[in-house]
Design an enzyme around this catalytic site. Sequence first.
Site, short mmCIF file in Angstrom:
data_model
loop_
_atom_site.label_atom_id
_atom_site.label_comp_id
_atom_site.label_asym_id
_atom_site.label_seq_id
_atom_site.Cartn_x
_atom_site.Cartn_y
_atom_site.Cartn_z
N TYR A 181 0.81 -1.22 0.00
CA TYR A 181 0.00 0.00 0.00
C TYR A 181 0.84 1.27 0.00
O TYR A 181 2.02 1.25 0.25
CB TYR A 181 -1.06 0.02 1.08
N GLU A 182 0.17 2.38 -0.35
CA GLU A 182 0.80 3.68 -0.60
C GLU A 182 1.82 3.60 -1.74
O GLU A 182 2.85 4.26 -1.73
CB GLU A 182 1.46 4.23 0.67
N GLY A 183 1.51 2.79 -2.73
CA GLY A 183 2.38 2.61 -3.89
C GLY A 183 3.26 1.39 -3.70
O GLY A 183 4.09 1.35 -2.80
#
Length: 604
Positions: free
Chosen positions: A439-441
């Site tokens: 998550y978050e890239g």
Amino acid sequence: MAEYIAPLQDIQFILHDILNVERLYQTLGKSDLSRDVIDSILEEGGKYASGVVAPLNRNGDEQGAQFQDGHVTTPDGFVDAYRQFCENGWASMTGPEEYDGQGLPLSVAAPFHEMLMSANLSFRVYSGLTEGAVLALKMHGSEALKGQYLAQLVSGHWAGTMCLTEPQAGTDLALLKTKAQPQADGSFTLTGTKIFISGGEQDMSENIIHLVLARLPDAPQGVRGISLFLVPKLLPDDQGNPGDANQLSCGSIEHKMGIKGAATCVMNFDGAKGWLIGEANKGLACMFTMMNDARFQVGLQGIGIAEMAYQGGIAYAKERLQSRSLSGPKNPDLPADPILVQPDVRRMLLTQRALVEGSRMLAYDLACQIDIEHLATDEATRQQAAQRVALLIPIIKAFGTEMSMEVTNLGVQIYGGHGYIREWGMEQLVRDGRITQLYEGTNGIQALDLVRRKLIADKGAALTHLISEIRAWCQTHGNQPDLQAVSVLNKGFPMVDDKAREWLELSEQIIARAADNPEVIGAVCHDYLYYSSYILLAYYWLKMAVTATERLAAQPESRDFYIAKQDTAAFYIERILPRTLMHRAVILAEPDTLLSLSEQQLVR
């Protein structure tokens, strides 16, 4: 599972002895933050993390977040722990003072956040994005929005979320479909579905403020046509208190392999009322204020999880009796020696320790650069710090979490068969930590960002400045006779200096090769991120070894602590830094072997 103990001495060693944050804060207008004040904050934070939050971790995993009729119930104890989180000021640490925050630098808050992540990652997930929402709203929101929402978010009474992802739009936000329709009163109605929304629904805060990416009717195609909106769960009444329900709902929560105590929600916006943050069609730039903070925080999550795995591993290795030392019994009065005496177990423990503490040093140094970017009065100083932050954010996010998976898997291995058993807690760390790579890239996106947007975009300028600092430091300290007398430093200074020189040369080759063949960027980025990270950690370990050497004479009562820093640095230099050789070889390879097979050939 071992009980969590906040590693205060290690944290203080980095903050005070190496980074000298007290002196930094004086230059940033924070002269009231003395060493005693900082240490008292960290000590109280350690007590809260270990005494209040950590005991909820096991049950949070077993019970999980529960969903019924559109509402989420968090695991037992989370609501009370969150109440204490707000009442005792932990939620407002970095909040702006003009909105009732404490205005503390990130480099003071980050160690506390790391402690929370070690103690109970699911619990920390709920509060983590609120701080990013505060940043985004403070930097880009109108005065009216800031006046109405910021103080409540800063206090933690209202929580924030980040609503980007849609079923068809993950990394590629150009595919985003959520619509925003302007209204006569200056507000907007939002319609669409968002997925993977951490804390999108919960029972801990009085209200939830969603920051939502959406498209206006006349928006350009692609990412240039995305705007950012503030959409509250409960619309504030005339007194600013939570009032009528907005037209949004949680449709379901995901059933996940880890962080089960954290609700990951599908959010439906059905004409929900919201307000524009920043300029129309400039929402992605606004959201990246929040995204960069989130990526730093995810890197800290990796470090926090890894620290807990190391603590569990060392506790078990000291107690578990199996076989005898290869050189003969070390504890002849016992039926067997603890596995701690075995070289292979030492290899795993030292790998854990070297990676965790090196990554912690990277994170705290980066936090100081973020503080300089936000608080320095000199524009040139701020810009230089901003370039360093941009360069290191993908590294701390990706390497901090990749490192974490290696360390947690080693923790399971140290426990042997018991590591695979739920009751010992080690397998939970693997499951919880796995999300941090996604998550978050995803980490692949971070690696691509590092090469494409941070290295190639500025033709290596920010990296060259960093490498120049590393080489100058190595050469300055390497010429000091008292430091040359220490084995790890005598060997380490020329080795790291040479690696830094090689790093710059390799980076220049990548820039040149990518100009001829853009596929080189994707082919090298994964290995380049690892390669860069290992060299950075070697530099930080030398810094720790130098400081430990300097403190030895002045603080003989802490001799074991400082000798351990020297010895761990030696382990890192000799046994982990050579990993760069493999990554360099892969970087120099042509991309052909990645791309030569056709789609038909790949499908068996």
